[in-house]
Each structure stands twice: as structure tokens, then as C-alpha cells.
Design a protein around this motif. Structure first.
Motif, short mmCIF file in Angstrom:
data_model
loop_
_atom_site.label_atom_id
_atom_site.label_comp_id
_atom_site.label_asym_id
_atom_site.label_seq_id
_atom_site.Cartn_x
_atom_site.Cartn_y
_atom_site.Cartn_z
N TYR A 197 0.84 -1.19 0.00
CA TYR A 197 0.00 0.00 0.00
C TYR A 197 0.88 1.25 0.00
O TYR A 197 1.85 1.33 0.73
N LYS A 198 0.51 2.21 -0.84
CA LYS A 198 1.22 3.48 -0.89
C LYS A 198 0.19 4.60 -0.88
O LYS A 198 -0.91 4.45 -1.43
N ILE A 199 0.53 5.71 -0.28
CA ILE A 199 -0.36 6.85 -0.25
C ILE A 199 -0.23 7.58 -1.58
O ILE A 199 0.87 7.94 -1.98
N PRO A 200 -1.35 7.79 -2.29
CA PRO A 200 -1.27 8.50 -3.57
C PRO A 200 -0.81 9.93 -3.37
O PRO A 200 -1.15 10.58 -2.38
N LYS A 201 -0.03 10.42 -4.32
CA LYS A 201 0.43 11.81 -4.27
C LYS A 201 -0.50 12.64 -5.13
O LYS A 201 -0.34 12.68 -6.35
#
Length: 120
Positions: A2-6
Motif C-alpha cells: 500500500y502506498k499513499i497516492p500523491k
């Protein structure tokens, strides 16, 4: 992974959230893949136990309550303790949209009021 969208727009976050799987994989939390099997087994055992304890039984006498009566009374007690649903119009009034498209949540005030009313 999981990655936080920029992004600065909420739509990008909504799209990302819609793509996230419903069930997290154990390795995400540093667990072995067998943890998922163990969880499934324990949930299955609990569910079967619940079914077994709440299923109808043959009455051995006229005294006491039936399992259905006990479950119905417990369900009614739990339902009576559930706080009243919030009206979405009132919740929306607590959210302020800034000209830049950023959302400033003033929900903290709403949560504080909710805690005063419900005691939760």
C-alpha cells in the motif's frame, strides 16, 4: 503493498480506496501466510459454536426460556443501546470546503458534541 497516492484531489484517493482489496494479506502485517489459515479456522469454529448454541432444542420441560427467547431478548437489549443515526445533512454542515478544493473537517466539534450526547 500500500502506498499513499500523491495528489491534491479527493477523487484520486477515492479511486485508490476502491482498488484496495477487502481482505489484507498477512504479510502486510509481517505475519506468515499460515496466519490467514489460522484466522479462517478460528472464525469458522466460532461461527459453528454460535450456530450450535442458538439453534432450537427439544424442550425438556415447561420451565425456563427457549434459546430463541433468550437470543431475542439479548438482541432487543443491544438494539436499545445503539445510538441514534446521525442525519447526513447535519454532518455535511460540519465539513467546510475551501476554495482550493481542500476539505477542512470541523468534525472534531461534531465528535465532541456526539460524545456529550451519547456518552461514548
Amino acid at each position: 503493498e500500500y502506498k499513499i497516492p500523491k495528489s491534491e484531489t479527493i477523487d484520486v484517493f477515492h479511486e485508490y480506496i476502491d482498488q484496495v482489496p477487502d481482505n489484507d494479506i498477512p504479510s502486510l502485517f509481517g505475519l506468515h501466510s499460515n496466519a490467514d489459515l489460522t484466522l479462517g479456522q478460528s472464525e469458522g469454529a466460532r461461527m459453528l459454536d454460535l450456530i450450535q448454541t442458538t439453534r432450537p432444542r427439544e424442550a425438556s420441560g415447561s420451565e425456563g426460556k427457549t434459546p430463541q427467547e433468550i437470543v431475542s431478548e439479548l438482541a432487543a437489549e443491544l438494539l436499545a443501546r445503539v445510538p441514534e443515526a446521525k442525519k447526513m445533512d447535519e454532518v455535511r454542515q460540519l465539513i467546510v470546503k475551501r476554495p482550493s478544493g481542500e476539505i477542512k473537517a470541523t468534525l472534531a466539534d461534531g465528535y465532541n458534541e456526539d460524545e456529550k450526547i451519547t456518552g461514548m
